[in-house]
Motif scaffolding. Structure first.
Motif, mmCIF file in Angstrom:
data_model
loop_
_atom_site.group_PDB
_atom_site.id
_atom_site.type_symbol
_atom_site.label_atom_id
_atom_site.label_comp_id
_atom_site.label_asym_id
_atom_site.label_seq_id
_atom_site.Cartn_x
_atom_site.Cartn_y
_atom_site.Cartn_z
ATOM 1 N N ALA A 234 0.755 -1.374 0.027
ATOM 2 C CA ALA A 234 -0.105 -0.016 -0.209
ATOM 3 C C ALA A 234 0.811 1.315 0.190
ATOM 4 O O ALA A 234 0.546 2.293 -0.505
ATOM 5 C CB ALA A 234 -1.013 -0.141 1.218
ATOM 6 N N HIS A 235 1.695 1.337 0.844
ATOM 7 C CA HIS A 235 2.725 2.492 0.722
ATOM 8 C C HIS A 235 3.350 2.711 -0.855
ATOM 9 O O HIS A 235 3.440 3.731 -1.192
ATOM 10 C CB HIS A 235 4.077 2.057 1.483
ATOM 11 N N ARG A 236 3.772 1.696 -1.380
ATOM 12 C CA ARG A 236 4.245 1.915 -2.894
ATOM 13 C C ARG A 236 3.305 2.155 -3.709
ATOM 14 O O ARG A 236 3.366 3.034 -4.541
ATOM 15 C CB ARG A 236 4.585 0.329 -3.254
ATOM 16 N N ASN A 237 1.877 1.626 -3.725
ATOM 17 C CA ASN A 237 0.929 2.112 -4.705
ATOM 18 C C ASN A 237 0.221 3.429 -4.206
ATOM 19 O O ASN A 237 0.154 4.412 -5.026
ATOM 20 C CB ASN A 237 -0.511 1.220 -4.209
ATOM 21 N N ALA A 252 8.683 9.676 6.600
ATOM 22 C CA ALA A 252 9.440 9.497 7.878
ATOM 23 C C ALA A 252 9.235 7.807 8.129
ATOM 24 O O ALA A 252 9.860 7.182 8.719
ATOM 25 C CB ALA A 252 8.971 10.377 8.885
ATOM 26 N N LEU A 253 7.675 7.547 7.955
ATOM 27 C CA LEU A 253 7.481 6.102 8.271
ATOM 28 C C LEU A 253 8.095 5.228 7.458
ATOM 29 O O LEU A 253 8.600 4.157 8.041
ATOM 30 C CB LEU A 253 5.749 6.044 8.377
ATOM 31 N N VAL A 254 8.103 5.531 6.263
ATOM 32 C CA VAL A 254 8.908 4.496 5.301
ATOM 33 C C VAL A 254 10.069 4.472 5.558
ATOM 34 O O VAL A 254 10.958 3.451 5.564
ATOM 35 C CB VAL A 254 8.380 4.763 3.872
ATOM 36 N N ASN A 255 10.732 5.503 5.879
ATOM 37 C CA ASN A 255 12.380 5.594 6.057
ATOM 38 C C ASN A 255 12.677 4.753 7.448
ATOM 39 O O ASN A 255 13.668 4.017 7.498
ATOM 40 C CB ASN A 255 12.808 7.121 6.334
ATOM 41 N N HIS A 270 9.000 -3.535 -2.048
ATOM 42 C CA HIS A 270 7.854 -2.496 -1.873
ATOM 43 C C HIS A 270 8.458 -1.188 -1.524
ATOM 44 O O HIS A 270 8.186 -0.178 -1.907
ATOM 45 C CB HIS A 270 6.406 -3.071 -1.292
ATOM 46 N N LEU A 271 8.945 -1.390 -0.216
ATOM 47 C CA LEU A 271 9.507 -0.016 0.380
ATOM 48 C C LEU A 271 10.815 0.569 -0.302
ATOM 49 O O LEU A 271 10.529 1.859 -0.394
ATOM 50 C CB LEU A 271 9.917 -0.501 1.922
ATOM 51 N N HIS A 272 11.563 -0.205 -0.933
ATOM 52 C CA HIS A 272 12.537 0.469 -1.591
ATOM 53 C C HIS A 272 11.863 1.467 -3.038
ATOM 54 O O HIS A 272 12.151 2.544 -3.120
ATOM 55 C CB HIS A 272 13.508 -0.386 -2.278
ATOM 56 N N TYR A 273 10.872 0.741 -3.538
ATOM 57 C CA TYR A 273 10.414 1.551 -4.556
ATOM 58 C C TYR A 273 9.638 2.730 -4.235
ATOM 59 O O TYR A 273 9.479 3.735 -4.725
ATOM 60 C CB TYR A 273 9.451 0.397 -5.371
ATOM 61 N N ALA A 274 8.742 2.511 -3.216
ATOM 62 C CA ALA A 274 8.290 3.569 -2.566
ATOM 63 C C ALA A 274 8.960 4.881 -2.033
ATOM 64 O O ALA A 274 9.010 6.028 -2.463
ATOM 65 C CB ALA A 274 7.421 3.273 -0.984
ATOM 66 N N GLY A 295 15.837 -1.916 -4.864
ATOM 67 C CA GLY A 295 14.422 -2.557 -5.164
ATOM 68 C C GLY A 295 14.578 -3.342 -6.319
ATOM 69 O O GLY A 295 13.904 -4.650 -6.266
ATOM 70 N N GLY A 296 15.270 -3.164 -7.330
ATOM 71 C CA GLY A 296 15.537 -3.852 -8.363
ATOM 72 C C GLY A 296 16.087 -5.324 -8.041
ATOM 73 O O GLY A 296 15.741 -6.410 -8.601
#
Length: 568
Positions: A234-237, A252-255, A270-274, A295-296
């Motif tokens: 959901a973070h990535r989307n 900040a949350l994803v970091n 997913h987090l790396h792409y977000a 991410g890749g």
């Protein structure tokens, strides 16, 4: 009859009974009873012959074995699960639970066909097991068999009307069919049964995004994160719809999340792409690039990508093409009500915009990216199975049957699967009336756009590494040159960058080539209300703009000349 002879007769009768020779056994028991009416052994023998036989109860696997499989599955040791489950199914062939675990492990390993066969076995062994039909539906959907998947979900729901997962999965299949309103209704049904069903909110956000309802999609993704702030997908989307500022709390949350050491590879991916999208928006190009690369790498690992597989595929297609050229459809062939228009080329080359333009025409329906051609023809195009006139006709009929189901009653139907460029030789043999539009774009822009994007489809493993992306692009260029050499007059080449500069001139030439009467609506693709499920869904809602093919240049200092050989 002496006692010794009675014993012999009874033993002989029992032997006949064991062999299933009922009449012989009955005659012997009756002979004994004529001489000795109270002989209990003879009486019992006759009674046993007249009782209906109970079906033999097959012993299932020990519960310890089942529990061990489940534990291995939960630990992610899927290869071990497959090995042990296969051994158990050989010994206990009717144990549907073991087949179900085998299917789940194969699916986790990306072995869709094997998983599908296992889940089908589950439904045959236990036709009242709703979970089996739901799982079978998931693998059917993964194979592009959407009608069959929906039928399997429907069966699951007939067995268990409160099965929220089946409604959610049904929504996914309907979404793939482009039936977005029905998909959203199915997600809402899942949510009525389970109001905290985060995956259903996430999937509904995707459907709303496909409809161009970006504010509603944002709300749906935010709902997911309110239920589960750690939902990485959901973070990535959500990141794809946002333009970030430093004060946004999600940054900040994803970091913080990505610093955790206990993350699974798919979650971290997913987090790396977000985070890459966030950093790019915030102007931190160095960090953005690092996250796209990280991410890749994880995405390629998850997909078990091997570039040699792609190289072999291209080689097989070229080797087989000459043989295909010898075969023609048996004449006469039946005319079709739905003429296919294939829009193909590299992903991220502008194919979605071209579909939007053409599908603005009143005679055309844009059906999106269809897997039909790959499903029915890939094995023949690669030479994995022999080709013949009969097979060509079978491919034709199967493709047109499926195309008719998604035609929306229009005379022309667009199939915008980019990788259909692999099958141009097959298209022109099996579907000679088809129109082929090859969209090409600045090579560096195309490769960069592929590299930085997370594709939900699993067949683009090359795109997650710059070197692999460039290598694949060169394979594509070589194959297109090959097709051009053999079928040049049948392929319309459209330059995306020229289209954005001279929109009306190029659009009129395109519509004329398709032999459609001109309609002014084709100049306003941003007004096209059809659903768009590709990565370009936001861009095509806006007016055609110039210069997008130069966006990669801000990352040029980090690329070490990766695109130099493509730009010469």
């Amino acid at each position: 009859m002496a006692k010794l002879s009675v014993d012999k007769v009874l033993l002989k009768a029992k032997s006949h009974a064991k062999k299933g020779e009922v009449e012989e056994a009955q005659n012997l028991y009756q002979a004994v009873l004529q001489a000795f009416p109270k002989n209990k052994r003879a009486q019992q023998g006759l009674v046993a012959l007249t009782k209906p036989k109970k079906a033999a109860i097959k012993q299932g696997p020990p519960q310890d074995s089942t529990n061990q499989l489940i534990n291995l599955y939960n630990q992610g040791q899927l290869a071990a699960v497959v090995e042990q489950a296969q051994a158990l199914t050989a010994q206990y062939s009717d144990a549907f639970i073991i087949w179900n675990i085998l299917g789940a492990a194969n699916k986790g390993l990306g072995r869709v066909q094997a998983a599908s066969e296992a889940f089908k076995k589950v439904t045959e062994l236990n036709p009242t097991y709703a979970n089996g039909f739901n799982n079978f539906g998931v693998t059917l959907k993964d194979q592009g068999k959407l009608e069959e998947a929906i039928a399997s979900y429907s069966k699951a729901l007939s067995l268990d009307p409160d099965y929220a997962d089946a409604y959610n999965n049904m929504g996914n299949a309907l979404q793939d069919q482009g039936k977005l309103e029905e998909a959203i209704a199915s997600y809402n049904k899942a949510l009525s049964l389970n109001p905290d069903y985060a995956d259903a909110y996430n999937n509904m956000g995707n459907a709303l995004q496909d409809q161009g309802k970006f504010e509603e999609a944002l709300a749906s993704y935010n709902k997911v994160l309110s239920l589960n702030p750690d939902n990485a997908e959901a973070h990535r989307n959500l990141s794809s719809l946002m333009k970030y500022k430093p004060e946004d709390t999600q940054v900040a949350l994803v970091n913080e999340m990505i610093k955790r050491s206990d993350l699974k590879d798919d979650v971290r991916c997913h987090l790396h792409y977000a985070l890459a999208k966030m950093k790019e928006d915030l102007g931190d190009i160095d960090a953005a690039y690092e996250n796209y690369v990280a991410g890749g790498k994880l995405r390629q690992k998850l997909l078990s990508y091997d570039s040699k597989h792609d190289e072999l595929t291209f080689e097989q297609i070229k080797d087989t093409a000459a043989m295909q050229k010898e075969f023609v459809l048996d004449k006469p062939i039946e005319a079709t009500n739905n003429t296919p228009i294939f829009i193909l080329g590299m992903p991220r080359s502008g194919t979605t915009l071209v579909e939007q333009i053409i599908s603005c025409h009143s005679q055309v329906h844009g059906a999106g990216e269809l897997s039909f051609l790959s499903r029915f023809g890939a094995k023949f195009s690669r030479g994995l199975e022999g080709i013949s006139s009969k097979i060509l006709l079978s491919v034709r009929n199967s493709y047109l049957e499926e195309l008719g189901k998604v035609s929306n009653n229009k005379n022309f139907v667009i199939d915008k699967m980019p990788h259909n460029f692999l099958y141009i030789g097959l298209i022109l043999k099996a579907l000679p009336e088809a129109k082929i539009i090859h969209v090409k774009r600045n090579p560096a822009a195309t490769c960069w756009s592929n590299f930085k994007h997370y594709f939900s489809a699993k067949g683009l493993g090359y795109s997650y590494d710059l070197k692999d992306t460039v290598s694949y692009f060169k394979l594509y260029q070589d194959l297109m040159a090959f097709w051009n050499q053999h079928y040049g007059s049948k392929i319309y080449h459209l330059d995306y960058d020229r289209l954005t500069i001279e929109q009306e001139i190029e659009t009129r030439k395109l519509i004329e080539h398709l032999e459609l009467g001109w309609e002014d609506a084709c100049l306003s693709p941003q007004d096209n209300k059809r659903s768009v499920s590709t990565a370009s869904q936001q861009q095509v809602r806006e007016k055609v703009f110039k210069g997008s093919s130069q966006a990669w240049r801000k990352f040029e200092p980090y690329l070490n000349g990766a695109f130099d050989e493509l730009l010469t």
